[in-house]
Design a protein around this motif. Structure first.
Motif, PDB file in Angstrom:
ATOM      1  N   HIS A 114       0.839  -1.207   0.000  1.00 12.38           N
ATOM      2  CA  HIS A 114       0.000   0.000   0.000  1.00 12.38           C
ATOM      3  C   HIS A 114       0.874   1.258   0.000  1.00 12.38           C
ATOM      4  O   HIS A 114       0.638   2.193  -0.760  1.00 12.38           O
ATOM      5  N   GLN A 115       1.882   1.270   0.845  1.00  4.08           N
ATOM      6  CA  GLN A 115       2.710   2.465   1.001  1.00  4.08           C
ATOM      7  C   GLN A 115       3.627   2.696  -0.190  1.00  4.08           C
ATOM      8  O   GLN A 115       3.926   3.851  -0.515  1.00  4.08           O
ATOM      9  N   ILE A 116       4.076   1.644  -0.848  1.00  2.00           N
ATOM     10  CA  ILE A 116       4.852   1.826  -2.073  1.00  2.00           C
ATOM     11  C   ILE A 116       4.008   2.589  -3.081  1.00  2.00           C
ATOM     12  O   ILE A 116       4.453   3.571  -3.681  1.00  2.00           O
ATOM     13  N   HIS A 117       2.778   2.150  -3.272  1.00  2.00           N
ATOM     14  CA  HIS A 117       1.901   2.803  -4.250  1.00  2.00           C
ATOM     15  C   HIS A 117       1.606   4.247  -3.866  1.00  2.00           C
ATOM     16  O   HIS A 117       1.775   5.171  -4.650  1.00  2.00           O
ATOM     17  N   PHE A 118       1.172   4.442  -2.630  1.00  2.00           N
ATOM     18  CA  PHE A 118       0.782   5.783  -2.204  1.00  2.00           C
ATOM     19  C   PHE A 118       1.985   6.719  -2.171  1.00  2.00           C
ATOM     20  O   PHE A 118       1.921   7.857  -2.642  1.00  2.00           O
ATOM     21  N   ASP A 146       4.847   6.950 -12.670  1.00  2.00           N
ATOM     22  CA  ASP A 146       5.409   6.067 -13.691  1.00  2.00           C
ATOM     23  C   ASP A 146       5.004   4.643 -13.313  1.00  2.00           C
ATOM     24  O   ASP A 146       5.528   4.071 -12.353  1.00  2.00           O
ATOM     25  N   ILE A 147       4.078   4.089 -14.052  1.00  2.00           N
ATOM     26  CA  ILE A 147       3.538   2.757 -13.761  1.00  2.00           C
ATOM     27  C   ILE A 147       4.634   1.694 -13.844  1.00  2.00           C
ATOM     28  O   ILE A 147       4.629   0.727 -13.082  1.00  2.00           O
ATOM     29  N   GLY A 165       7.865  -2.245 -11.027  1.00  3.77           N
ATOM     30  CA  GLY A 165       9.186  -2.747 -10.652  1.00  3.77           C
ATOM     31  C   GLY A 165       9.352  -2.840  -9.142  1.00  3.77           C
ATOM     32  O   GLY A 165       9.922  -3.809  -8.627  1.00  3.77           O
ATOM     33  N   GLN A 166       8.857  -1.845  -8.423  1.00  7.65           N
ATOM     34  CA  GLN A 166       8.953  -1.884  -6.961  1.00  7.65           C
ATOM     35  C   GLN A 166       8.073  -2.984  -6.377  1.00  7.65           C
ATOM     36  O   GLN A 166       8.475  -3.666  -5.429  1.00  7.65           O
ATOM     37  N   PHE A 167       6.876  -3.157  -6.939  1.00  4.57           N
ATOM     38  CA  PHE A 167       6.013  -4.255  -6.492  1.00  4.57           C
ATOM     39  C   PHE A 167       6.701  -5.599  -6.747  1.00  4.57           C
ATOM     40  O   PHE A 167       6.696  -6.480  -5.882  1.00  4.57           O
TER      41      PHE A 167
END
Length: 107
Positions: free
Chosen positions: A73-77, A90-91, A96-98
């Motif tokens: 959740h926090q990576i996205h937000f 940048d999707i 990549g982080q996910f």
């Protein structure tokens, strides 16, 4: 095409989304409670997904499901907010982080 702001720089599309959220929280009675509900609901979806992955053996069984779900959740937000101040989300970077976090917990 991103709009131009004074001074010549482009405004990222998701900049307006965060601006709207901040203004809503400031001026709309009850907005803070609504945001809490939204974030709680989002985290619940992540927790269910991570829990299912742990139960099926897709990810390691020793992970802290709630903690890992919060990290997704926090990576996205966090990335959305940071990149709203720059060029916009940048999707590819988000994906990549996910993927990197998933690789760390994969069974």
């Amino acid at each position: 095409m991103p709009e131009k702001r004074r001074g010549g720089g482009a405004v990222a599309p998701n900049f307006h989304y965060f601006n709207l959220m901040l203004q809503t929280r400031r001026y709309y009675p009850g907005a803070e409670r609504k945001f809490e509900q939204l974030y709680r609901k989002t985290r619940t979806y992540w927790r269910k997904a991570v829990q299912r992955a742990a139960e099926t053996g897709e990810v390691r069984p020793d992970i802290d499901v709630a903690h890992i779900a919060d990290m997704f959740h926090q990576i996205h937000f966090g990335l959305s907010f940071e990149q709203a101040m720059l060029q916009g989300l940048d999707i590819g970077t988000l994906a990549g982080q996910f993927r990197q976090l998933y690789e760390l917990i994969r069974a």
